[in-house]
Write a protein that holds these residues in place. Structure first.
Motif, mmCIF file in Angstrom:
data_model
loop_
_atom_site.group_PDB
_atom_site.id
_atom_site.type_symbol
_atom_site.label_atom_id
_atom_site.label_comp_id
_atom_site.label_asym_id
_atom_site.label_seq_id
_atom_site.Cartn_x
_atom_site.Cartn_y
_atom_site.Cartn_z
ATOM 1 N N THR A 182 0.806 -1.225 0.000
ATOM 2 C CA THR A 182 0.000 0.000 0.000
ATOM 3 C C THR A 182 0.838 1.274 0.000
ATOM 4 O OG1 THR A 182 -0.102 -0.059 2.422
ATOM 5 C CG2 THR A 182 -1.911 -1.132 1.201
ATOM 6 N N ALA A 183 2.159 1.128 0.017
ATOM 7 C CA ALA A 183 3.027 2.306 0.146
ATOM 8 C C ALA A 183 2.858 3.282 -1.010
ATOM 9 C CB ALA A 183 4.491 1.863 0.247
ATOM 10 N N VAL A 184 2.627 2.775 -2.212
ATOM 11 C CA VAL A 184 2.529 3.655 -3.374
ATOM 12 C C VAL A 184 1.329 4.599 -3.254
ATOM 13 C CG1 VAL A 184 1.258 1.918 -4.724
ATOM 14 C CG2 VAL A 184 2.517 3.741 -5.905
ATOM 15 N N GLY A 185 0.234 4.109 -2.712
ATOM 16 C CA GLY A 185 -0.941 4.944 -2.509
ATOM 17 C C GLY A 185 -0.826 5.837 -1.294
ATOM 18 N N LYS A 210 -6.413 5.689 -7.350
ATOM 19 C CA LYS A 210 -5.938 4.311 -7.353
ATOM 20 C C LYS A 210 -4.505 4.316 -7.879
ATOM 21 C CE LYS A 210 -9.452 1.839 -5.902
ATOM 22 N NZ LYS A 210 -9.348 1.002 -4.682
ATOM 23 N N SER A 211 -3.553 4.204 -6.954
ATOM 24 C CA SER A 211 -2.144 4.221 -7.329
ATOM 25 C C SER A 211 -1.607 2.793 -7.399
ATOM 26 C CB SER A 211 -1.333 5.015 -6.305
ATOM 27 O OG SER A 211 -1.835 6.332 -6.188
ATOM 28 N N PHE A 212 -0.682 2.575 -8.320
ATOM 29 C CA PHE A 212 -0.120 1.234 -8.463
ATOM 30 C C PHE A 212 1.283 1.332 -9.044
ATOM 31 C CE2 PHE A 212 -2.512 2.364 -12.207
ATOM 32 C CZ PHE A 212 -1.699 1.995 -13.267
ATOM 33 N N ALA A 314 -0.085 5.594 -12.214
ATOM 34 C CA ALA A 314 1.028 4.651 -12.333
ATOM 35 C C ALA A 314 2.304 5.291 -11.830
ATOM 36 C CB ALA A 314 1.196 4.224 -13.789
ATOM 37 N N ALA A 315 3.043 4.531 -11.021
ATOM 38 C CA ALA A 315 4.309 5.025 -10.474
ATOM 39 C C ALA A 315 5.435 4.051 -10.779
ATOM 40 C CB ALA A 315 4.189 5.228 -8.967
ATOM 41 N N GLU A 316 6.577 4.594 -11.115
ATOM 42 C CA GLU A 316 7.770 3.758 -11.252
ATOM 43 C C GLU A 316 8.369 3.538 -9.871
ATOM 44 O OE1 GLU A 316 12.254 3.863 -13.244
ATOM 45 O OE2 GLU A 316 10.753 5.393 -13.768
ATOM 46 N N SER A 317 8.670 2.287 -9.566
ATOM 47 C CA SER A 317 9.276 1.946 -8.273
ATOM 48 C C SER A 317 10.762 1.667 -8.475
ATOM 49 C CB SER A 317 8.585 0.708 -7.681
ATOM 50 O OG SER A 317 9.277 0.249 -6.538
ATOM 51 N N ILE A 327 8.350 7.388 -8.537
ATOM 52 C CA ILE A 327 8.206 8.495 -9.481
ATOM 53 C C ILE A 327 6.809 8.355 -10.081
ATOM 54 C CG2 ILE A 327 9.059 9.611 -11.563
ATOM 55 C CD1 ILE A 327 11.774 8.359 -11.037
ATOM 56 N N TYR A 328 5.944 9.302 -9.785
ATOM 57 C CA TYR A 328 4.564 9.238 -10.278
ATOM 58 C C TYR A 328 4.541 9.774 -11.700
ATOM 59 C CZ TYR A 328 3.496 8.164 -5.475
ATOM 60 O OH TYR A 328 3.455 7.544 -4.246
ATOM 61 N N LYS A 329 4.237 8.870 -12.650
ATOM 62 C CA LYS A 329 4.518 9.151 -14.056
ATOM 63 C C LYS A 329 3.291 9.350 -14.939
ATOM 64 C CE LYS A 329 7.726 6.699 -15.942
ATOM 65 N NZ LYS A 329 8.542 5.561 -16.453
#
Length: 392
Positions: A182-185, A210-212, A314-317, A327-329
């Motif tokens: 859940t860290a990304v959200g 909704k972040s992923f 969508a985020a790059e981890s 990085i939220y892309k």
């Protein structure tokens, strides 16, 4: 409803992209011969939601029959029709529907999309009509005119949120607040000033976030919804866990995906019951049978409540000095899910359910779901056309 062909799915997706909210019906040879079709649960729910007709309020018998103006869509013309909606005195009053002229419009087992607009029902044969070719024609045709009349939108809060996300993206890699899925959200919500809460309401001024992590190919979570325990054989997540769980380390857990297509490794499968208007979970082993149910109307309400407007972010981890950073892309912006599609996608196995239940070493049962999820590339089957924004 039979499984849709690849072509039919493509044409259904095109209707969805054009903001056309539809229900599907499949006439049988018997139905076409006898001029009578079952009004399936997805169709009944659709007609009710569109304020066209509520079968639950309809009495049985010919004197209670309701007729609705209808139109059959051909490649270059339309044909006026009339939909008859009724409940016969026989067969427990099972809801029926018929469209005048349908026998010459469709072949047995064609898939027909029914679209309600301005209290008129439009019928589109997605098995026979080449929708892509019709919409690409330079000259106007009935399908183009219908779909053009259905579109609309507005976007003030969305623009505000997009500006905030642009600023966050400009910060570059951002340390994760915690080590968890859940860290990304949680990290993004913290940056937006959204506090942690258990509310079922959307996150940002009516917009759900909704972040992923990008490139995982995971299904996307739509919402969580517990069963209707009062109408179920099992009355708690603990009972489900006891019946189907397994030991993993110190935890006794049930982490699994369930669909309508095939039983999973625990022997669990979903099915839609049109008469009861329920989604039912069934166990094929151990003599358990049906053990929990969800009222479909409740699921529809949750979908609308949660996803009237949604940003799928969508985020790059990446790891920096051993710590996860984001990085939220990119954002996919969806609006107003097509509720009638929800049942179709459940039936087709595109929307599935995840159990996330465990009993820890202290004996406490924790349930993170059940989560209703959709396949990663299927958002355009549930939502009208989305907009995609790339920040970096």
């Amino acid at each position: 409803m039979r499984q849709l062909t690849v072509t039919e799915i493509d044409r259904l997706q095109l209707l969805t992209e054009k903001s056309a909210e539809v229900a599907l019906i499949e006439p049988t040879s018997t139905g076409l011969r006898k001029s009578i079709l079952d009004a399936t649960l997805p169709l009944r729910s659709y007609l009710k939601e569109k304020n066209v007709h509520d079968y639950m309020q309809q009495e049985q018998g010919p004197t209670s029959k309701v007729q609705v103006q209808s139109v059959l869509i051909y490649p270059d013309a339309t044909r006026a029709s009339l939909a008859s909606l009724y409940r016969p005195i026989t067969k427990q009053g099972d809801p029926r529907i018929w469209f005048k002229g349908l026998a010459s419009y469709a072949d047995p087992h064609d898939v027909l999309a029914v679209l309600a607009f301005d209290q008129v029902l439009y019928v589109i044969n997605i098995t026979q009509l080449d929708l892509h070719a019709l919409l690409a024609q330079p000259s106007h045709n009935p399908l183009q005119e219908l779909l053009a009349a259905v579109n609309a939108s507005s976007r003030m809060v969305a623009d505000e949120l997009l500006r905030a996300l642009h600023k966050i993206a400009a910060l570059g890699p951002i340390p994760a607040l915690l080590q968890a899925d859940t860290a990304v959200g949680r990290t993004l919500e913290n940056l937006l000033g959204i506090g942690i809460n258990s509310s079922k309401q959307p996150d940002y001024k009516g917009i759900e976030l909704k972040s992923f992590r990008d490139k995982r190919g995971n299904r996307k979570t739509l919402f969580a919804q517990v069963p209707d325990w009062s109408n179920s054989r099992f009355h708690s997540s603990a009972e489900i866990l006891d019946a189907f769980g397994y030991q993993r380390g110190e935890d006794f857990k049930l982490y699994c995906t369930v669909s309508t297509l095939l039983p999973n490794s625990q022997g669990l499968i979903l099915r839609l019951d049109n008469k009861l208007q329920q989604l039912i979970e069934h166990a094929t082993r151990g003599g358990v049978g049906d053990f929990v149910v969800w009222d479909l109307e409740t699921l529809h309400k949750r979908l609308l409540e949660k996803h009237n407007e949604t940003f799928w972010i969508a985020a790059e981890s990446l790891l920096i000095d051993g710590q996860e950073h984001f990085i939220y892309k990119k954002v996919e912006h969806t609006r107003k899910p097509i509720v009638s599609q929800f049942d179709i996608l459940l039936d087709q196995g595109v929307i599935t359910l995840d159990h996330l239940i465990k009993r820890n070493a202290q004996g406490r049962v924790v349930e993170k779901g059940p989560l209703f999820k959709i396949k990663p590339k299927a958002l355009n089957l549930l939502f009208p056309p989305s907009q995609i924004y790339t920040f970096v």
